[in-house]
Design a protein around this motif. Structure first.
Motif, PDB file in Angstrom:
ATOM      1  N   VAL A  45       0.930  -1.234  -0.006  1.00 47.03           N
ATOM      2  CA  VAL A  45       0.014  -0.229  -0.093  1.00 47.03           C
ATOM      3  C   VAL A  45       0.927   1.354   0.066  1.00 47.03           C
ATOM      4  O   VAL A  45       1.868   1.058   0.742  1.00 47.03           O
ATOM      5  N   ILE A  46       0.404   2.177  -0.754  1.00 50.02           N
ATOM      6  CA  ILE A  46       1.334   3.460  -0.825  1.00 50.02           C
ATOM      7  C   ILE A  46       0.254   4.460  -0.575  1.00 50.02           C
ATOM      8  O   ILE A  46      -1.018   4.871  -1.045  1.00 50.02           O
ATOM      9  N   CYS A  47       0.494   5.284   0.628  1.00 51.63           N
ATOM     10  CA  CYS A  47      -0.362   6.510   1.083  1.00 51.63           C
ATOM     11  C   CYS A  47       0.221   7.676   0.931  1.00 51.63           C
ATOM     12  O   CYS A  47       1.202   7.926   1.345  1.00 51.63           O
ATOM     13  N   CYS A  48      -0.593   8.759   0.248  1.00 52.47           N
ATOM     14  CA  CYS A  48       0.186   9.871  -0.167  1.00 52.47           C
ATOM     15  C   CYS A  48      -0.314  11.014   0.591  1.00 52.47           C
ATOM     16  O   CYS A  48      -1.695  11.568   0.228  1.00 52.47           O
ATOM     17  N   HIS A  49       0.171  11.099   1.619  1.00 53.50           N
ATOM     18  CA  HIS A  49      -0.341  12.304   2.803  1.00 53.50           C
ATOM     19  C   HIS A  49      -0.489  13.550   1.946  1.00 53.50           C
ATOM     20  O   HIS A  49       0.728  14.181   1.508  1.00 53.50           O
ATOM     21  N   ASN A  50      -1.602  14.274   1.787  1.00 56.10           N
ATOM     22  CA  ASN A  50      -1.651  15.665   1.652  1.00 56.10           C
ATOM     23  C   ASN A  50      -1.300  15.983  -0.089  1.00 56.10           C
ATOM     24  O   ASN A  50      -1.239  16.750  -0.397  1.00 56.10           O
ATOM     25  N   ALA A  51      -1.328  14.661  -0.503  1.00 59.07           N
ATOM     26  CA  ALA A  51      -1.146  14.876  -2.162  1.00 59.07           C
ATOM     27  C   ALA A  51      -2.132  15.574  -2.981  1.00 59.07           C
ATOM     28  O   ALA A  51      -1.792  16.334  -3.980  1.00 59.07           O
ATOM     29  N   GLU A  52      -3.346  15.286  -2.536  1.00 56.19           N
ATOM     30  CA  GLU A  52      -4.415  16.109  -3.297  1.00 56.19           C
ATOM     31  C   GLU A  52      -4.388  17.738  -3.070  1.00 56.19           C
ATOM     32  O   GLU A  52      -4.594  18.130  -4.009  1.00 56.19           O
ATOM     33  N   ASP A  53      -4.066  17.997  -2.021  1.00 55.76           N
ATOM     34  CA  ASP A  53      -3.644  19.521  -1.807  1.00 55.76           C
ATOM     35  C   ASP A  53      -2.603  20.042  -2.478  1.00 55.76           C
ATOM     36  O   ASP A  53      -2.866  21.215  -3.162  1.00 55.76           O
ATOM     37  N   TRP A  54      -1.390  19.252  -2.623  1.00 59.34           N
ATOM     38  CA  TRP A  54      -0.341  19.381  -3.521  1.00 59.34           C
ATOM     39  C   TRP A  54      -0.696  19.669  -4.911  1.00 59.34           C
ATOM     40  O   TRP A  54      -0.293  20.674  -5.685  1.00 59.34           O
ATOM     41  N   LEU A  55      -1.429  18.716  -5.449  1.00 60.00           N
ATOM     42  CA  LEU A  55      -1.908  18.525  -6.858  1.00 60.00           C
ATOM     43  C   LEU A  55      -2.554  19.744  -7.223  1.00 60.00           C
ATOM     44  O   LEU A  55      -2.507  20.387  -8.079  1.00 60.00           O
ATOM     45  N   LYS A  56      -3.793  20.213  -6.247  1.00 61.27           N
ATOM     46  CA  LYS A  56      -4.464  21.185  -6.482  1.00 61.27           C
ATOM     47  C   LYS A  56      -3.708  22.455  -6.804  1.00 61.27           C
ATOM     48  O   LYS A  56      -3.922  23.277  -7.760  1.00 61.27           O
ATOM     49  N   LYS A  57      -2.769  22.564  -5.693  1.00 63.72           N
ATOM     50  CA  LYS A  57      -1.961  23.809  -5.853  1.00 63.72           C
ATOM     51  C   LYS A  57      -1.153  23.797  -7.200  1.00 63.72           C
ATOM     52  O   LYS A  57      -1.065  24.919  -7.768  1.00 63.72           O
ATOM     53  N   MET A  58      -0.580  22.623  -7.656  1.00 62.11           N
ATOM     54  CA  MET A  58       0.397  22.506  -8.800  1.00 62.11           C
ATOM     55  C   MET A  58      -0.714  22.896 -10.158  1.00 62.11           C
ATOM     56  O   MET A  58      -0.270  23.648 -11.150  1.00 62.11           O
ATOM     57  N   ILE A  59      -1.767  22.515 -10.086  1.00 62.18           N
ATOM     58  CA  ILE A  59      -2.813  22.515 -11.137  1.00 62.18           C
ATOM     59  C   ILE A  59      -3.063  24.210 -11.242  1.00 62.18           C
ATOM     60  O   ILE A  59      -3.061  24.838 -12.194  1.00 62.18           O
ATOM     61  N   GLN A  60      -3.130  24.739 -10.054  1.00 62.59           N
ATOM     62  CA  GLN A  60      -3.647  26.217  -9.844  1.00 62.59           C
ATOM     63  C   GLN A  60      -2.426  27.014 -10.540  1.00 62.59           C
ATOM     64  O   GLN A  60      -2.620  27.733 -11.092  1.00 62.59           O
ATOM     65  N   ILE A  61      -1.312  26.658 -10.051  1.00 66.85           N
ATOM     66  CA  ILE A  61      -0.193  27.361 -10.579  1.00 66.85           C
ATOM     67  C   ILE A  61       0.207  27.426 -12.099  1.00 66.85           C
ATOM     68  O   ILE A  61       0.148  28.405 -12.894  1.00 66.85           O
ATOM     69  N   LYS A  62      -0.338  26.031 -12.524  1.00 59.41           N
ATOM     70  CA  LYS A  62       0.012  25.737 -14.041  1.00 59.41           C
ATOM     71  C   LYS A  62      -1.262  26.759 -14.664  1.00 59.41           C
ATOM     72  O   LYS A  62      -0.947  27.230 -15.687  1.00 59.41           O
ATOM     73  N   LEU A  63      -2.239  26.744 -14.220  1.00 61.73           N
ATOM     74  CA  LEU A  63      -3.368  27.467 -14.843  1.00 61.73           C
ATOM     75  C   LEU A  63      -3.212  29.078 -14.764  1.00 61.73           C
ATOM     76  O   LEU A  63      -3.511  29.621 -15.557  1.00 61.73           O
ATOM     77  N   THR A  64      -2.664  29.361 -13.905  1.00 65.73           N
ATOM     78  CA  THR A  64      -2.244  30.944 -13.639  1.00 65.73           C
ATOM     79  C   THR A  64      -1.345  31.122 -14.524  1.00 65.73           C
ATOM     80  O   THR A  64      -1.479  32.349 -15.246  1.00 65.73           O
ATOM     81  N   VAL A  65      -0.175  30.427 -14.813  1.00 66.05           N
ATOM     82  CA  VAL A  65       0.899  30.763 -15.585  1.00 66.05           C
ATOM     83  C   VAL A  65       0.316  30.564 -17.156  1.00 66.05           C
ATOM     84  O   VAL A  65       0.729  31.430 -17.833  1.00 66.05           O
ATOM     85  N   SER A  66      -0.559  29.706 -17.181  1.00 59.82           N
ATOM     86  CA  SER A  66      -1.422  29.473 -18.795  1.00 59.82           C
ATOM     87  C   SER A  66      -1.959  30.483 -18.999  1.00 59.82           C
ATOM     88  O   SER A  66      -2.237  31.128 -20.050  1.00 59.82           O
ATOM     89  N   ASP A  67      -2.970  30.976 -17.678  1.00 57.89           N
ATOM     90  CA  ASP A  67      -3.956  32.276 -18.208  1.00 57.89           C
ATOM     91  C   ASP A  67      -3.000  33.517 -18.439  1.00 57.89           C
ATOM     92  O   ASP A  67      -3.318  34.330 -19.396  1.00 57.89           O
ATOM     93  N   LEU A  68      -1.872  33.657 -17.759  1.00 59.40           N
ATOM     94  CA  LEU A  68      -1.072  34.960 -17.993  1.00 59.40           C
ATOM     95  C   LEU A  68      -0.341  34.802 -19.381  1.00 59.40           C
ATOM     96  O   LEU A  68      -0.373  35.994 -19.947  1.00 59.40           O
ATOM     97  N   ALA A  69      -0.028  33.560 -19.870  1.00 55.88           N
ATOM     98  CA  ALA A  69       0.629  33.619 -21.070  1.00 55.88           C
ATOM     99  C   ALA A  69      -0.587  33.845 -22.220  1.00 55.88           C
ATOM    100  O   ALA A  69      -0.160  34.810 -23.299  1.00 55.88           O
ATOM    101  N   THR A  70      -1.554  33.458 -22.144  1.00 56.66           N
ATOM    102  CA  THR A  70      -2.824  33.553 -22.820  1.00 56.66           C
ATOM    103  C   THR A  70      -3.068  35.045 -22.879  1.00 56.66           C
ATOM    104  O   THR A  70      -3.237  35.759 -23.855  1.00 56.66           O
ATOM    105  N   TYR A  71      -3.068  35.806 -21.715  1.00 52.10           N
ATOM    106  CA  TYR A  71      -3.490  36.950 -21.632  1.00 52.10           C
ATOM    107  C   TYR A  71      -2.621  37.919 -22.405  1.00 52.10           C
ATOM    108  O   TYR A  71      -2.839  38.852 -22.846  1.00 52.10           O
ATOM    109  N   SER A  72      -1.231  37.597 -22.063  1.00 51.41           N
ATOM    110  CA  SER A  72       0.038  38.414 -22.735  1.00 51.41           C
ATOM    111  C   SER A  72      -0.270  38.378 -24.185  1.00 51.41           C
ATOM    112  O   SER A  72       0.050  39.339 -24.858  1.00 51.41           O
ATOM    113  N   VAL A  73      -0.352  37.219 -24.784  1.00 52.81           N
ATOM    114  CA  VAL A  73      -0.646  36.925 -26.097  1.00 52.81           C
ATOM    115  C   VAL A  73      -1.837  37.776 -26.921  1.00 52.81           C
ATOM    116  O   VAL A  73      -1.671  38.438 -27.728  1.00 52.81           O
ATOM    117  N   GLN A  74      -2.875  37.711 -26.121  1.00 48.92           N
ATOM    118  CA  GLN A  74      -3.929  38.514 -26.409  1.00 48.92           C
ATOM    119  C   GLN A  74      -3.973  39.821 -26.470  1.00 48.92           C
ATOM    120  O   GLN A  74      -4.558  40.544 -27.437  1.00 48.92           O
TER     121      GLN A  74
END
Length: 76
Positions: A45-74
């Motif tokens: 068994v492998i238990c990943c403590h706090n992995a969901e919170d970490w993934l949410k933060k990484m996805i949010q950061i990626k989306l934020t960077v992606s949004d900024l890049a899209t905004y800059s191009v537009q």
């Protein structure tokens, strides 16, 4: 959990890993790559403590960077 099972904890932060000296399970400091050095490389068994919170933060950061890049191009 460690009383009836063989438990290995993998934690990058040494302060967190060694904060409780009363625990008797195997403690390994590092990231996933460190598991390649473990002699017995299988786990039931492998238990990943706090992995969901970490993934949410990484996805949010990626989306934020992606949004900024899209905004800059537009707005050029």
């Amino acid at each position: 959990m460690a009383q009836k099972n063989q438990v290995t904890a993998l934690e990058p932060n040494a302060d967190m890993l060694f904060a409780d000296d009363s625990q008797t399970f195997t403690k390994i400091q590092g990231f996933l790559e460190v598991l390649e050095t473990v002699t017995e490389q299988s786990f039931d068994v492998i238990c990943c403590h706090n992995a969901e919170d970490w993934l949410k933060k990484m996805i949010q950061i990626k989306l934020t960077v992606s949004d900024l890049a899209t905004y800059s191009v537009q707005n050029k």
